[in-house]
Scaffold this motif. Structure first.
Motif, PDB file in Angstrom:
ATOM      1  N   LEU A   1      -7.821 -43.267  77.999  1.00 39.56           N
ATOM      2  CA  LEU A   1      -6.366 -43.405  77.947  1.00 39.56           C
ATOM      3  C   LEU A   1      -5.679 -43.165  79.280  1.00 39.56           C
ATOM      4  CD1 LEU A   1      -5.722 -41.463  74.591  1.00 39.56           C
ATOM      5  CD2 LEU A   1      -6.021 -43.927  74.920  1.00 39.56           C
ATOM      6  N   GLY A   2      -6.347 -42.482  80.186  1.00 35.67           N
ATOM      7  CA  GLY A   2      -5.701 -42.099  81.441  1.00 35.67           C
ATOM      8  C   GLY A   2      -5.247 -40.655  81.394  1.00 35.67           C
ATOM      9  N   ARG A   3      -5.066 -40.069  82.584  1.00 36.01           N
ATOM     10  CA  ARG A   3      -4.755 -38.642  82.660  1.00 36.01           C
ATOM     11  C   ARG A   3      -3.365 -38.267  82.128  1.00 36.01           C
ATOM     12  NH1 ARG A   3      -9.842 -40.143  83.888  1.00 36.01           N
ATOM     13  NH2 ARG A   3     -10.763 -39.063  85.681  1.00 36.01           N
ATOM     14  N   PRO A   4      -2.278 -38.916  82.559  1.00 34.49           N
ATOM     15  CA  PRO A   4      -0.946 -38.514  82.078  1.00 34.49           C
ATOM     16  C   PRO A   4      -0.766 -38.669  80.560  1.00 34.49           C
ATOM     17  CG  PRO A   4      -0.752 -39.780  84.096  1.00 34.49           C
ATOM     18  CD  PRO A   4      -2.182 -39.902  83.655  1.00 34.49           C
ATOM     19  N   ARG A   5      -1.346 -39.701  79.967  1.00 38.13           N
ATOM     20  CA  ARG A   5      -1.206 -39.885  78.521  1.00 38.13           C
ATOM     21  C   ARG A   5      -1.870 -38.745  77.751  1.00 38.13           C
ATOM     22  NH1 ARG A   5      -2.530 -46.364  77.697  1.00 38.13           N
ATOM     23  NH2 ARG A   5      -0.673 -47.154  78.786  1.00 38.13           N
TER      24      ARG A   5
ATOM     25  N   THR B   1      -8.752 -31.673  86.653  1.00 38.88           N
ATOM     26  CA  THR B   1      -9.342 -32.980  86.931  1.00 38.88           C
ATOM     27  C   THR B   1      -8.352 -33.871  87.667  1.00 38.88           C
ATOM     28  OG1 THR B   1     -10.739 -32.848  84.955  1.00 38.88           O
ATOM     29  CG2 THR B   1     -10.386 -35.032  85.896  1.00 38.88           C
ATOM     30  N   TYR B   2      -7.149 -33.957  87.144  1.00 37.77           N
ATOM     31  CA  TYR B   2      -6.115 -34.807  87.740  1.00 37.77           C
ATOM     32  C   TYR B   2      -5.746 -34.336  89.146  1.00 37.77           C
ATOM     33  CZ  TYR B   2      -1.585 -37.080  88.453  1.00 37.77           C
ATOM     34  OH  TYR B   2      -0.545 -37.814  88.973  1.00 37.77           O
ATOM     35  N   ILE B   3      -5.520 -33.032  89.293  1.00 35.78           N
ATOM     36  CA  ILE B   3      -5.098 -32.515  90.597  1.00 35.78           C
ATOM     37  C   ILE B   3      -6.162 -32.776  91.657  1.00 35.78           C
ATOM     38  CG2 ILE B   3      -4.531 -30.418  91.903  1.00 35.78           C
ATOM     39  CD1 ILE B   3      -3.255 -29.341  89.300  1.00 35.78           C
ATOM     40  N   SER B   4      -7.421 -32.539  91.313  1.00 35.35           N
ATOM     41  CA  SER B   4      -8.487 -32.757  92.291  1.00 35.35           C
ATOM     42  C   SER B   4      -8.580 -34.227  92.693  1.00 35.35           C
ATOM     43  CB  SER B   4      -9.833 -32.290  91.716  1.00 35.35           C
ATOM     44  OG  SER B   4     -10.275 -33.137  90.677  1.00 35.35           O
ATOM     45  N   GLU B   5      -8.183 -35.142  91.796  1.00 34.96           N
ATOM     46  CA  GLU B   5      -8.284 -36.570  92.075  1.00 34.96           C
ATOM     47  C   GLU B   5      -7.105 -37.120  92.871  1.00 34.96           C
ATOM     48  OE1 GLU B   5     -11.116 -37.923  88.321  1.00 34.96           O
ATOM     49  OE2 GLU B   5      -8.960 -38.320  88.239  1.00 34.96           O
TER      50      GLU B   5
ATOM     51  N   GLY C   1     -13.070 -28.745  89.258  1.00 36.99           N
ATOM     52  CA  GLY C   1     -12.340 -29.987  89.474  1.00 36.99           C
ATOM     53  C   GLY C   1     -12.929 -30.854  90.570  1.00 36.99           C
ATOM     54  N   GLU C   2     -13.728 -30.259  91.476  1.00 37.22           N
ATOM     55  CA  GLU C   2     -14.183 -31.023  92.630  1.00 37.22           C
ATOM     56  C   GLU C   2     -15.696 -31.154  92.764  1.00 37.22           C
ATOM     57  OE1 GLU C   2     -12.543 -28.832  95.896  1.00 37.22           O
ATOM     58  OE2 GLU C   2     -14.121 -27.315  95.890  1.00 37.22           O
ATOM     59  N   MET C   3     -16.485 -30.386  92.028  1.00 37.63           N
ATOM     60  CA  MET C   3     -17.920 -30.336  92.288  1.00 37.63           C
ATOM     61  C   MET C   3     -18.723 -31.456  91.642  1.00 37.63           C
ATOM     62  SD  MET C   3     -18.904 -27.062  89.867  1.00 37.63           S
ATOM     63  CE  MET C   3     -20.586 -26.943  90.455  1.00 37.63           C
TER      64      MET C   3
ATOM     65  N   ALA D   1     -14.880 -36.250  84.546  1.00 37.76           N
ATOM     66  CA  ALA D   1     -14.123 -35.900  83.344  1.00 37.76           C
ATOM     67  C   ALA D   1     -15.039 -35.365  82.247  1.00 37.76           C
ATOM     68  CB  ALA D   1     -13.329 -37.106  82.846  1.00 37.76           C
ATOM     69  N   GLN D   2     -16.217 -35.994  82.071  1.00 39.82           N
ATOM     70  CA  GLN D   2     -17.144 -35.572  81.028  1.00 39.82           C
ATOM     71  C   GLN D   2     -17.733 -34.193  81.336  1.00 39.82           C
ATOM     72  OE1 GLN D   2     -17.419 -37.321  78.390  1.00 39.82           O
ATOM     73  NE2 GLN D   2     -17.303 -39.498  78.802  1.00 39.82           N
ATOM     74  N   ALA D   3     -18.171 -33.998  82.593  1.00 44.25           N
ATOM     75  CA  ALA D   3     -18.757 -32.715  82.981  1.00 44.25           C
ATOM     76  C   ALA D   3     -17.714 -31.608  82.950  1.00 44.25           C
ATOM     77  CB  ALA D   3     -19.377 -32.825  84.374  1.00 44.25           C
ATOM     78  N   MET D   4     -16.494 -31.932  83.380  1.00 42.80           N
ATOM     79  CA  MET D   4     -15.399 -30.971  83.326  1.00 42.80           C
ATOM     80  C   MET D   4     -15.133 -30.560  81.876  1.00 42.80           C
ATOM     81  SD  MET D   4     -13.122 -29.376  85.174  1.00 42.80           S
ATOM     82  CE  MET D   4     -11.575 -28.510  84.952  1.00 42.80           C
ATOM     83  N   ALA D   5     -15.241 -31.513  80.969  1.00 38.91           N
ATOM     84  CA  ALA D   5     -15.002 -31.227  79.553  1.00 38.91           C
ATOM     85  C   ALA D   5     -16.028 -30.246  79.004  1.00 38.91           C
ATOM     86  CB  ALA D   5     -15.014 -32.524  78.749  1.00 38.91           C
ATOM     87  N   ILE D   6     -17.313 -30.485  79.291  1.00 38.67           N
ATOM     88  CA  ILE D   6     -18.347 -29.615  78.727  1.00 38.67           C
ATOM     89  C   ILE D   6     -18.297 -28.224  79.365  1.00 38.67           C
ATOM     90  CG2 ILE D   6     -20.223 -30.268  80.317  1.00 38.67           C
ATOM     91  CD1 ILE D   6     -22.115 -30.178  77.920  1.00 38.67           C
TER      92      ILE D   6
END
Length: 488
Positions: free
Chosen positions: A84-88, A133-137, A406-408, A415-420
């Protein structure tokens, strides 16, 4: 003869840095909801127990169910963000928290309250993944540490505001159980206040640009170029080179999935395991015990309700101040040294708390209930040690974990790794919260001794597994980070 600079001239570097900062602040409001929700229960738990006649297990469940919701929300946030994208996804988190705030404020039974807390947890889990995630991107490399630290800054401000709000509301009519407005008790209004930041977060999520890395993944390179130009301000050639780097890092034939996280070590890629352990250690030191149970804890060692609320506010202020210090240091001295210093400081302060509570005296009150007190100067020592613990955590592991997560990770699995990893953080948070009361009933010295042991282990983990990542672009960093982790 040089032309004097006009007063309305704007330094382009500062202008673009300002835009990146403004966007990052908007995204970090989710962290505010994260901090507010996880700490607001602190001021309400005693009144909830009395209102719904809850025992120790039921009380812990109502407190902890939001953490389970947060783990579930974090688990699915990565896939939602990639679709969906980050802001949504930020907007979805805001709506979930809004519903939870209203529902919790008008709850009529313990199970009803637990449901609304779980829904709020879903929203907080989403926000805790999508913000970093969003900020690092979107952040420039030289500012990424500071801007990613805004997530933790927002969290601690959320904790502080919730403690301040709780303190004010419970003081209106002399307690959290007293009715104040519209026939509702103060503890209900503690939850209802959360409507305000949830609306703010939702509105802000509608006004920020999409992540350039998400746009490139969707083939919208012109849109990604515009976003990067807005936040970086580099030359067109440099922007195009950055877009090409992103495209290269995202190249693949299949759609992103959790299968991308697989590796040779216990089923997961080594870098994913590092992220999981980093997230786990941040909670295993017991930081949220201070914020979830501080009022109950300080009442148990001799402070009255009003004093306990005040001490909780002081701890929150301390947390905010040291997080500001960490934000200024993270891009100067680096992530790794902050974590190492923080681990040693937490070990020493938690060890002191364990020693202080080993001196506690248990007596039976007139109501037949046990009361714990610390003799002599031990109460003051425990109070100082608890705040030093907050200082070392807030200046290191609090913000730096979110920066690193957020950066590693590589772009295609971020996004997937950040989620887990974030889901792990919430699950461990739940485990620590649920086990604190039984451990405290056994011995507070044992509880804090255990947290001290984990703080010491976290030092050796960082020393062995965490590479320095300051100042590196995401596309450059991930290869080096993965190589360092593989070698270790």
């Amino acid at each position: 003869m040089a032309t004097p600079a006009r007063s309305d001239d704007v330094n382009p570097i500062k202008q673009h840095a300002g835009k990146a900062t403004a966007i990052s602040i908007a995204a970090a409001v989710g962290g505010f909801l994260f901090g507010f929700d996880t700490a607001v229960i602190n001021g309400a738990v005693e009144s909830i127990n009395g209102r719904f006649q809850l025992g120790t297990f039921a009380s812990g469940f109502v407190v902890g169910i939001a953490l389970i919701g947060s783990a579930v929300g974090a688990w699915f946030a990565g896939r939602m963000a990639d679709r969906l994208g980050r802001p949504r996804v930020m907007l979805i988190g805001a709506v979930l928290f809004l519903v939870s705030s209203i529902g919790s404020g008008v709850a009529f039974a313990a199970w009803d309250l637990a449901v609304w807390r779980f829904i709020g947890g879903l929203g907080i889990g989403v926000a805790s993944v999508i913000g970093p995630t969003y900020i690092s991107e979107v952040a420039p490399a030289h500012l990424r540490g500071r801007l990613s630290s805004l997530q933790q800054m927002a969290i601690v401000i959320g904790i502080f505001v919730s403690q301040l709000s709780n303190n004010w509301l419970q003081g209106i009519n002399g307690g959290a159980s007293a009715e104040i407005w519209l026939g509702l008790e103060a503890w209900r209004w503690m939850f209802l206040v959360g409507v305000i930041p949830s609306v703010v977060y939702g509105v802000l999520s509608l006004g920020i640009p999409e992540s350039p890395r998400f746009l490139v993944a969707r083939g919208k390179e012109d849109a990604a170029t515009r976003v990067l130009t807005k936040v970086l301000g580099d030359s067109p050639a440099a922007i195009q080179e950055r877009v090409a780097d992103i495209r290269k890092s995202l190249q693949r034939e299949d759609k992103p999935s959790f299968a991308d996280l697989r590796g040779p070590r216990f089923g997961l890629h080594p870098i994913v395991w590092v992220g999981i352990l980093l997230a786990a250690f941040q909670q295993l030191v017991g930081i949220n015990v201070i914020f979830y149970y501080s009022v109950t804890l300080w009442r148990a060692v001799g402070f009255d309700e009003s004093q306990s609320f005040t001490i909780s506010v002081i701890s929150s202020v301390t947390n905010v101040v040291v997080t500001i210090v960490a934000i200024f240091l993270v891009d100067r001295i680096g992530r790794r040294i902050l974590l190492l210093v923080g681990s040693i400081g937490m070990f020493l302060s938690l060890g002191t708390m364990a020693l202080a509570f080993s001196q506690s005296i248990t007596t039976i009150g007139a109501d037949g209930k046990e009361a714990v007190s610390l003799p002599g100067a031990w109460g003051t020592i425990a109070l100082i040690a608890a705040n030093l613990f907050v200082v070392f955590f807030g200046g290191s592991w609090g913000p730096v974990m979110w920066v690193l997560l957020g950066e590693m990770f590589p772009n295609r699995i971020r996004a997937q790794a950040m989620a887990i990893a974030t889901a792990t953080n919430w699950i461990v948070n739940f485990a620590v919260t649920e086990t604190f009361q039984p451990l405290a009933d056994l011995s507070l010295a044992v509880a804090y001794g255990m947290y001290a042991a984990f703080a010491l282990l976290s030092f050796f983990f960082v020393f062995a597994k965490i590479p320095e990542t300051k100042g590196m672009e995401l596309e450059d960093m991930t290869m080096e980070t993965r190589q360092r982790v593989r070698k270790s």
